[in-house]
Structure formats: C-alpha cells, structure tokens
Design an enzyme around this catalytic site. Structure first.
Site, short mmCIF file in Angstrom:
data_model
loop_
_atom_site.label_atom_id
_atom_site.label_comp_id
_atom_site.label_asym_id
_atom_site.label_seq_id
_atom_site.Cartn_x
_atom_site.Cartn_y
_atom_site.Cartn_z
N SER A 82 0.85 -1.20 0.00
CA SER A 82 0.00 0.00 0.00
C SER A 82 0.88 1.25 0.00
O SER A 82 2.08 1.18 0.25
CB SER A 82 -0.89 0.00 1.24
OG SER A 82 -0.08 0.19 2.40
N ASP A 107 -1.41 -1.83 -3.85
CA ASP A 107 -2.74 -1.90 -3.25
C ASP A 107 -3.29 -0.48 -3.07
O ASP A 107 -2.62 0.38 -2.48
CB ASP A 107 -2.60 -2.60 -1.88
CG ASP A 107 -3.93 -2.96 -1.25
OD1 ASP A 107 -4.90 -3.18 -2.00
OD2 ASP A 107 -3.99 -3.05 -0.01
#
Ligand code: G3H
Ligand code: 13P
Ligand code: ZN
Length: 320
Positions: free
Chosen positions: A50, A82
C-alpha cells in the site's frame, strides 16, 4: 521463478475455481512468513504494497526484500500496488517493476473514475503491467480518515452490474474490485456478517453476457478476523472490541463465483500482534527482537498456510 503478472495467475485460478491470496507486506518478517508458507504449500502468490507501506518501510527496502523473496522461492509471485490513489503513484510503481497496480478511483464521480483508470491502463499496458480498478465504495473508510484521497461511505455504495460492464469496456482494466458490503479492518459487521453474494453473481453474469468472458473480480476486505487471534491479543493485554470478519464459507462462495483475488491484511496484523504480545507476556525478561519477532513471523506463516490451503485453495497450484 521470475515475477509474473496477475493475468496469468487469474486465468488459471478461474479455470480451477480457486483464488489467489493477496497478502499485504509492510516489513521483512511479514514477508518471510507469507512467502515461506506459500513456498511450502506450492501456492501462487500476490504480494501487495500500500501507499502506507511504502511510506513506512521505504519503497526501495520493500522492493529489495521482495527481490530476495523471488530469488529464494520457486512459486510465481506478482508484485501489486494496493489502493493506488493517483496516476503518479501508479506510474512510479510501474516504473519500479510492479507487475500489477490498483488504481482506486472508487471515491470519484463515475466518469472521473473511468478517465483516471483508463489513463493508468494506457500507461501500464505498454509496459507489461496489469491494472485492477474499483467500482462502488466499500463500507466505512477506504483510507485512514483524514488521509489525502480518503473517502467515507457509511453503508457502502454497492457495485452496479450494468455499470461494471460499461466500466470494464471503457477502461480496459484487467480486474475489478467490487463493493458488496465488504469493508477493511477488524470490525466489519455490527451484527451478522452480510455480503451481498447474490449481487456478486449478477455482476459476474453481466460481464459474461457482455462478452467479457470469465472476468476476474477482486474481493477486498476478505479477512475473516479469527476469534482465537483476537482473544489471544486481549488475553495478553490487548484491547480489541467486538471484532468480526468475513466467514470462510462466504469466501468459498465468492471464489466459486469468480473472485480470483482475495485481499488479506487485517488477519496478518492480528497474527503478528498476537505473537508479539504472547512473547512479551511470557518472557518479560527478553529484550532480543528476534525472540519476539520470530514467533510472530511463525504465527503469520501458519495463518497464511491455512488461507492458501483451506480458504482460497490455491495450495498445490503454483505450477499449473
Ligand atoms: O486496504 C487497506 C490495506 O489493509 C492496507 O492498509 O493503508 O494501512 O497499509 P494500509
Ligand atoms: P482486510 O482488512 O479485510 O484484511 O482487507 C485488506 C484489503 O482489502 C487490502 O486491500
Ligand atoms: Zn482493500
């Protein structure tokens, strides 16, 4: 085994009616626990990173760790961004060698989500990278509240099947994350767990009828939040409230309906935290990080083993 794109993994998964586990990586021990389990279980793997993970660990450290995992492992591994929240972040990750990026324009008005996704697809496809997009909004905060690009949808904005067809056709995205009552984190359902699986079926059907084939769908927020881990954390001084996750039977149904990618982060966090808390409580005299990170890593490994064997069922499919 070289890094692979999710395109090849998804095609085989859809054919075999299993899903690929996409596990979030934030540090070395989490990565090792995930990769060791998948290697032993011969499971294909998506490692996802992420924006927050990049800010925490530094993108260079993360990529070098993943390169080490690829060198030491035989199973196919896709490297995925992500919840990319901008074209620039996606472009950066593609240039760094990610094989897959998610552009999450789910908080934008529909036409803006289409335009942003298409822009990322155009860049990615020229560089052998594939793109996951999202339509609809998950329940609750998509990002931490207050974070730039964040959005909040109290009850979720469910994905519309016809709009999903239009979206995929207009953007050319390679997979689509759906909103069917799913949410991130350890507190998913205030009452009984409820995913709109009937809607999932309709989305899938609409894509098939539109000629898009067995199109890969993605289930975010797919942690099951095992109660024994929450109890372990609380037993050793944690303060979790009434947690709840997606029942494993629902993941099974979703996978059989064509969810080729199942995202898991929260369960890793719970396993890792439970391992550390237990070590701290049982050996308070210890101050060697290896002695508490090692058991935490082992807990992550067993969790991932269970996921790939019994939940997403991709164990044994690494070399399909
Ligand atoms: O979808 C969210 C993932 O769990 C990543 O969370 O942004 O805190 O790294 P993060
Ligand atoms: P969980 O919070 O249920 O683990 O979901 C993770 C996720 O969707 C990452 O994108
Ligand atoms: Zn997610």
């Amino acid at each position: 085994m070289p890094r692979v794109t999710t395109k090849e993994l998804f095609a085989k998964a859809l054919e075999g009616k299993y899903a690929i586990g996409a596990f979030n990586v934030n540090n070395m021990e989490l990565l090792q626990g995930i990769v060791e389990a998948c290697e032993e279980e011969k499971a294909p793997l998506i490692l996802q990173i992420s924006k927050g993970a990049r800010a925490y660990a530094n993108p260079v450290y993360l990529m070098k760790l993943i390169e080490a995992a690829i060198e030491l492992t035989s199973v196919p591994i896709a490297i995925h961004l992500d919840h990319g929240d901008s074209y620039e972040l996606c472009k950066q990750c593609i240039d760094e060698g990610f094989t897959s990026v998610m552009i999450d324009g789910s908080h934008l008005p529909y036409e803006e989500n289409v335009a942003l996704t298409k822009k990322v697809v155009d860049y990615a496809h020229q560089r052998d990278c594939v793109v996951e997009a999202e339509l609809g909004q998950l329940v609750g905060a998509q990002f931490d509240e207050g974070e730039e690009g964040g959005s909040f949808s109290k009850s979720g904005l469910y994905t519309d099947p016809d709009q999903a067809v239009d979206f995929v056709k207009k953007t050319g995205c390679d997979s689509l994350a759906v909103a069917i009552g799913n949410s991130h984190g350890a507190y998913k359902f205030p009452g009984a767990a409820k995913l709109d699986l009937e809607r999932l079926q309709r989305i899938k059907q609409a894509l098939v009828e539109a000629g898009l084939g067995d199109y890969p769908l993605v289930l975010h927020g797919a942690s099951s939040v095992p109660q024994h881990l929450a109890e372990e954390i609380n037993k050793y001084g944690g303060k979790l409230g009434q947690t709840s996750g997606v029942p494993e039977e629902d993941i099974e149904k979703a996978r059989k309906m064509g969810c080729a990618k199942v995202n898991i982060d929260t369960d890793l966090r719970l396993a890792f935290t439970a391992g550390i808390r237990k070590s701290f409580a049982e050996k308070p005299e210890n101050f060697d990080p290896r002695k508490y990170l090692g058991p935490a890593r082992a807990m992550v490994k067993e969790l991932v083993r269970h996921k790939v064997r019994d939940v997403v069922c991709c164990a044994g499919h690494a070399f399909d």
